[in-house]
Enzyme design. Structure first.
Site, PDB file in Angstrom:
ATOM      1  N   LYS A 113       2.322  11.234   7.168  1.00  0.00           N
ATOM      2  CA  LYS A 113       1.520  10.985   8.364  1.00  0.00           C
ATOM      3  C   LYS A 113       2.066  11.687   9.618  1.00  0.00           C
ATOM      4  CE  LYS A 113      -1.129   7.189   6.628  1.00  0.00           C
ATOM      5  NZ  LYS A 113      -0.768   6.088   5.754  1.00  0.00           N
ATOM      6  N   ASP A 168       9.332   3.118   2.106  1.00  0.00           N
ATOM      7  CA  ASP A 168       8.110   3.874   2.380  1.00  0.00           C
ATOM      8  C   ASP A 168       7.814   3.724   3.874  1.00  0.00           C
ATOM      9  OD1 ASP A 168       5.600   4.895   2.774  1.00  0.00           O
ATOM     10  OD2 ASP A 168       4.688   3.943   1.022  1.00  0.00           O
ATOM     11  N   PHE A 216       0.864  -1.197   0.000  1.00  0.00           N
ATOM     12  CA  PHE A 216       0.000   0.000   0.000  1.00  0.00           C
ATOM     13  C   PHE A 216       0.891   1.235   0.000  1.00  0.00           C
ATOM     14  CE2 PHE A 216      -2.243   3.619   1.599  1.00  0.00           C
ATOM     15  CZ  PHE A 216      -3.395   3.591   0.832  1.00  0.00           C
TER      16      PHE A 216
HETATM   17  C1  PLP Z   1      -0.939   6.140   4.275  1.00  0.00           C
HETATM   18  C2  PLP Z   1       0.162   5.630   3.456  1.00  0.00           C
HETATM   19  C3  PLP Z   1       0.506   6.224   2.229  1.00  0.00           C
HETATM   20  C4  PLP Z   1      -0.303   7.328   1.591  1.00  0.00           C
HETATM   21  O1  PLP Z   1      -0.401   8.466   2.371  1.00  0.00           O
HETATM   22  P1  PLP Z   1      -1.542   9.552   2.050  1.00  0.00           P
HETATM   23  O2  PLP Z   1      -1.187  10.710   2.920  1.00  0.00           O
HETATM   24  O3  PLP Z   1      -2.847   8.929   2.413  1.00  0.00           O
HETATM   25  O4  PLP Z   1      -1.462   9.859   0.600  1.00  0.00           O
HETATM   26  C5  PLP Z   1       1.621   5.744   1.561  1.00  0.00           C
HETATM   27  N1  PLP Z   1       2.343   4.727   2.058  1.00  0.00           N
HETATM   28  C6  PLP Z   1       2.025   4.120   3.213  1.00  0.00           C
HETATM   29  C7  PLP Z   1       2.889   3.001   3.722  1.00  0.00           C
HETATM   30  C8  PLP Z   1       0.922   4.536   3.954  1.00  0.00           C
HETATM   31  O5  PLP Z   1       0.595   3.917   5.093  1.00  0.00           O
END
Ligand code: PLP
Length: 425
Positions: A274, A233, A146
């Site tokens: 985040k 990520d 994700f």
């Molecule tokens: C939430 C998330 C995203 C995307 O972040 P948004 O601010 O919702 O665009 C990307 N990678 C990971 C691992 C995430 O948990």
């Protein structure tokens, strides 16, 4: 519109249903206030927040230091665009680069934008530095990843709900099994066009899948061997969530107060979002060293809001809170306690198969089929008992409270969770 003041929960839900696009299926609770580990609904009921806005609110709701930084900057200067310099951005870029141990930071707003940015940086690096022929670069990704919701990112997702009828899809991605080093080695061998490997240190959305202990370290070594960029990520796992500043911090538990936070498995490109703002504001970033970040030149990438003074002030305050309040250490301790307590319960339980996770990013797997609604019903019952959590992928419930929780609160939450689960035995 005075008639809209003091809405009941049902009125607020009805408004969203009628006037909002239906791109989410929320638990029926309408929140109107938050403080620390707690949120309140419009009827005044108090809950423990066990989602933390998908790990954005690691520092707790409305942390006074972050709110102060935000309001004071909001009264002074909010946005200049990058057509001009502002007096906060450089200070923040230095602060965050030092904090995470990189030469440079590229500021964006949302996680998906930061992932997109990392992909663009990686592709440019492939053509300009590695010498891959233009348009031939490939990036390896993992199954069940994700990384966000843009057209390119969903192009390499394998979630049918996220993809269906959004094609045509972006080319240039190779998908391999997560936590499988042989698959990675196979994908890297005999393919001179691989530019990068994009990976989540723990797959959060997929259901908190923690890879084998040496996976990240060995994956990084394979990438180095093949001159391929290791792109982490850490939008969800970063900023103390997993019991260390970054989930790529090897076995560091951040007990050392002088820990610079320098990861033991150092990604070539680090993606954050985040909790970079403590949930107060959309702030994301891509970090890399000069040899990589130099491929970004004026006009080649940008964002109207990225690097705005509010974002810069908020992110600095949010990172200071993480360090000053030793949130990585707290997440490490409380996470171990949480899994220990849950395992005690699971020993004598038929309803929960297992608990897994690191730090305060954990999940339980409900002993029912993936398409059953048991996990949803448990979350509805948890809500009635004063704790908010949400199923992820059918029968899995993620538990990720704010990291400012204390031991007494955590034990109270364990007892709410186990009492609720008992009703489903
Ligand atoms: C939430 C998330 C995203 C995307 O972040 P948004 O601010 O919702 O665009 C990307 N990678 C990971 C691992 C995430 O948990």
């Amino acid at each position: 519109m005075a008639v809209l003041e003091n809405l009941t929960s049902q009125q607020a839900i009805d408004l969203e249903n009628k006037y909002g696009a239906h791109n989410y299926h929320p638990l029926p609770v309408v929140l109107s206030k938050g403080e620390g580990v707690y949120v309140w609904d419009v009827e005044g009921n108090k809950y423990y927040d066990f989602l933390s806005a998908y790990s954005a609110v690691n520092q707790g709701h409305c942390h006074p230091k972050i709110v102060d930084a935000m309001t004071s900057q909001a009264k002074t200067l909010t946005l200049t665009s990058r057509a001009f310099y502002n007096d906060k951005l450089g200070e923040y870029e230095k602060f965050a680069s030092d904090y995470f141990g990189f030469d440079k930071l590229l500021p964006m707003n949302t996680g998906a934008e930061a992932v997109e940015t990392a992909l663009k940086v990686c592709r440019r690096w492939a053509y300009q530095e590695k010498g891959i022929a233009e348009n031939d670069a490939q990036i390896i990704v993992c199954e069940n990843n994700f990384h966000g919701r843009t057209t390119t990112i969903i192009s390499f997702s394998n979630d049918p709900v996220a993809r269906k009828n959004f094609g045509p899809y972006t080319q240039g991605f190779i998908k391999i099994e997560y936590d499988n080093l042989t698959a990675l080695e196979d994908a890297l061998s005999n393919n001179k066009n691989v530019a990068g490997f994009l990976v989540e240190p723990i797959q959060g959305e997929a259901g908190v899948y923690v890879p084998s202990e040496d996976y990240l370290e060995k994956a990084k070594a394979l990438c180095e061997k093949h001159n391929v960029l290791f792109i982490a990520d850490e939008v969800q796992t970063g900023i103390a969530r997993t019991g260390r500043l970054l989930a790529t911090c090897g076995n560091c538990s951040c007990k050392d107060k002088n820990c610079s936070g320098t990861p033991q498995v150092k990604p070539d490109i680090l993606i954050l979002g985040k909790a970079l703002s403590g949930g107060a504001y959309p702030v994301s970033a891509v970090l890399a060293n000069d040899d990589i970040m130099k491929v970004i030149t004026p006009g080649s990438h940008g964002s109207t809001f990225g690097g705005n003074p509010i974002a810069a002030a908020v992110a600095m305050a949010a990172l200071e809170v993480v360090r000053d309040e030793e949130l990585a250490e707290n997440a490490f301790q409380l996470g171990a306690l949480f899994r220990e307590e849950m395992n005690k319960y699971i020993e004598n339980s038929d309803i929960v198969k297992l608990v897994r996770g690191k730090g305060l990013l954990n999940a339980i797997v409900i002993n029912d089929s993936e398409d059953s609604d048991t996990a949803w019903n448990i979350c509805a019952a948890l809500k009635e008992n004063g704790l908010l959590a949400k199923p992820t992928h059918g029968n899995i419930i993620r538990f990720a409270p704010p990291l400012v929780m204390n031991k007494e609160q955590l034990l109270e939450c364990v007892s709410i969770i186990t009492k609720t689960l008992k009703d489903f035995e």
